[in-house]
Structure formats: C-alpha cells, structure tokens
Write a protein that holds these residues in place. Structure first.
Motif, PDB file in Angstrom:
ATOM      1  N   ALA A  86      21.123  -9.284  11.659  1.00 58.99           N
ATOM      2  CA  ALA A  86      19.856  -9.917  12.017  1.00 58.99           C
ATOM      3  C   ALA A  86      19.480  -9.454  13.425  1.00 58.99           C
ATOM      4  N   VAL A  87      18.476  -8.624  13.531  1.00 60.94           N
ATOM      5  CA  VAL A  87      18.065  -8.048  14.809  1.00 60.94           C
ATOM      6  C   VAL A  87      17.158  -9.040  15.535  1.00 60.94           C
ATOM      7  N   LEU A 140      22.117  -5.719   4.330  1.00 56.81           N
ATOM      8  CA  LEU A 140      20.857  -6.443   4.495  1.00 56.81           C
ATOM      9  C   LEU A 140      20.503  -6.490   5.978  1.00 56.81           C
ATOM     10  N   VAL A 141      19.390  -5.868   6.340  1.00 56.50           N
ATOM     11  CA  VAL A 141      18.936  -5.815   7.723  1.00 56.50           C
ATOM     12  C   VAL A 141      17.635  -6.598   7.820  1.00 56.50           C
ATOM     13  N   VAL A 142      17.593  -7.575   8.709  1.00 62.40           N
ATOM     14  CA  VAL A 142      16.398  -8.406   8.848  1.00 62.40           C
ATOM     15  C   VAL A 142      15.975  -8.485  10.310  1.00 62.40           C
ATOM     16  N   VAL A 143      14.674  -8.710  10.517  1.00 66.93           N
ATOM     17  CA  VAL A 143      14.164  -8.987  11.843  1.00 66.93           C
ATOM     18  C   VAL A 143      14.245 -10.494  12.071  1.00 66.93           C
ATOM     19  N   SER A 144      14.960 -10.891  13.100  1.00 67.75           N
ATOM     20  CA  SER A 144      15.117 -12.299  13.435  1.00 67.75           C
ATOM     21  C   SER A 144      14.284 -12.599  14.683  1.00 67.75           C
ATOM     22  N   CYS A 204      24.243 -10.535  15.112  1.00 64.66           N
ATOM     23  CA  CYS A 204      22.824 -10.774  15.412  1.00 64.66           C
ATOM     24  C   CYS A 204      22.489 -10.238  16.797  1.00 64.66           C
ATOM     25  N   PRO A 205      22.481  -8.917  16.971  1.00 64.77           N
ATOM     26  CA  PRO A 205      22.252  -8.328  18.291  1.00 64.77           C
ATOM     27  C   PRO A 205      20.816  -8.516  18.768  1.00 64.77           C
TER      28      PRO A 205
END
Length: 244
Positions: A177-178, A117-121, A233-234
């Motif tokens: 979480a990017v 799961l890849v999300v924009v944070s 969370c990079p």
C-alpha cells in the motif's frame, strides 16, 4: 508477465500502465470508457481493454475473476472524483470495496503464487504495527472530522487495515500500500521511499503522480523492489532538493 490495472485513466494509473507496457507486461484494464486511456497505450499489442460502463464493482466475483485469471499482479490506483457527486454519491467505498473484490476473486482462483496487489493508500492512515511517529492531538482531531464529513477519507483509510488483516488470512494475496503525500501533476523526478511516515498533514510533503505510477510499476516488475516492500505500506516523497 501479466497484470490487471484498475484506475488506468487516472493520474497515477496512467503512467503506471505506460511503464508496464514499455516493460513488456501484458496488461488488462477495466474502464468505464476507453476514450480516456493515455494515447500511447491505445492500440498497444500488449493491452487488453475491458469496458464496464457501470464500473468494475458492478461485476460479480466470478466475472471479475475471469479478467484476473492468469495475472501475476493487480494495481489499484482508484480514487474519488473531487466533485459533490464524486464525494457524496455511490460508490462511496470505491477503494476498499475494490480491494475486497480483488481478494475475493483471488480466493476463488487460488493461484499457486500469491497475487501481487499494489494499491494507492494515503498518509492519513498509520502503519498497523504502530511504527509511524505519533500524530499530534490537532492532527488526530482533524483526521477524525474529515473522516466524519468526507466519505472518501474513510474509504481511503479503510484500505490498509483491510489489507493488513487479509494478508494474514488469504494465502493468495500479498500487498503493498503506497502512501503518497500531497499529490501533484508533472513529469517524473527524483523521489525516495520510506518505511514510516516522514511528515503529517500539517507539514505535508509532495508526491508527483508520475512518480507514484513509476514506483507501482517497479513493484510489479522488479523482484527486489517487491521483496523489500511486500506486505508493507511505504511512503513516497519527491526529492524536492535534488530536483531543484
């Protein structure tokens, strides 16, 4: 490889979608309208378009799970429209409710390998382990005021804490979480990825949306990139000096 993409018509989601298709990934997108999909994606043999006029959050968990079945990864690059309606009207918790729906569907499907799961944070949220540099008093006060006045701020900030808790409780989901800085449009350019925040909101850096999309595609398709940042969370920042 198969992936589900939410927010595929947006500034980060569209370039991510195109890169996934270029790499031979079979992609399903759930959109309100197919008209806004990038032209290069329309009619692609690897693309399946699911039109949900009321949005994916109107789907029941089992309905959403049916579209997720067989996927190796999910990309959520959702965000609120910066209009009065987009900020103050439903869905007020678009981002975190979408992540919750994905995690609930993953529990229902119980894949043998955890879903990526890849999300924009957002850089407005801190690492749960406290490794980020401490924010100054004024920055903390401003973030608190924004959280009170602007629902999307609270929504975006709720995603990472939810994922951090869910990752330890749900064996069927891993996440990244990017955290971009101030996002801008433009073509891909050199960028770097950092484990901790490199700046605060008063000295914000720059993150090109195309770079965010490219990095999310790498997380989906490149095992070494996923392994490095799994359950982390990079922060992604453009290398403005290199680009110059």
């Amino acid at each position: 490889m198969k992936a589900l993409v939410l927010g595929a018509t947006g500034g980060c989601g569209a370039p991510c979608l195109l890169r996934l298709l270029e790499r031979g990934v079979e992609v399903t997108v759930i959109v309100r309208s197919a008209d806004r999909l990038p032209a290069a994606a329309k009619g692609h043999t690897k693309l399946k378009v699911v039109v949900a006029p009321e949005g994916h959050l109107a789907l029941r968990v089992d309905e959403f799970a049916a579209h997720l079945r067989g996927a190796d990864a999910v990309v959520s690059s959702l965000g609120h429209n910066l209009t009065f309606k987009g900020v103050y009207f439903p869905p007020r918790m678009l981002c975190v409710d979408s992540v919750r729906l994905i995690c609930d569907a993953a529990r229902q499907l119980a894949p043998s390998t955890p879903l990526r799961l890849v999300v924009v944070s957002t850089e407005g949220v801190d690492r749960p382990d406290g490794a980020d540099p401490k924010r100054g008093l004024l920055e903390r006060l401003l973030l608190s005021v924004l959280w009170l006045l602007l629902p999307p701020v609270g929504d975006n900030e709720a995603v990472l804490p939810y994922l951090h808790t869910e990752a330890s409780a749900n064996p069927h989901v891993d996440f990244v979480a990017v955290r971009p800085s101030d996002m801008v449009d433009g073509d891909e350019r050199p960028y770097s990825v950092f484990a901790t925040l490199q700046n605060g909101i008063f000295n914000a850096g720059q993150s090109t949306r195309a770079n965010v999309g490219a990095f999310m595609a790498d997380l989906v398709t490149k095992t070494e990139v996923w392994t490095k940042w799994r359950n982390d969370c990079p922060q992604l920042l453009d290398d403005t000096k290199k680009a110059a």
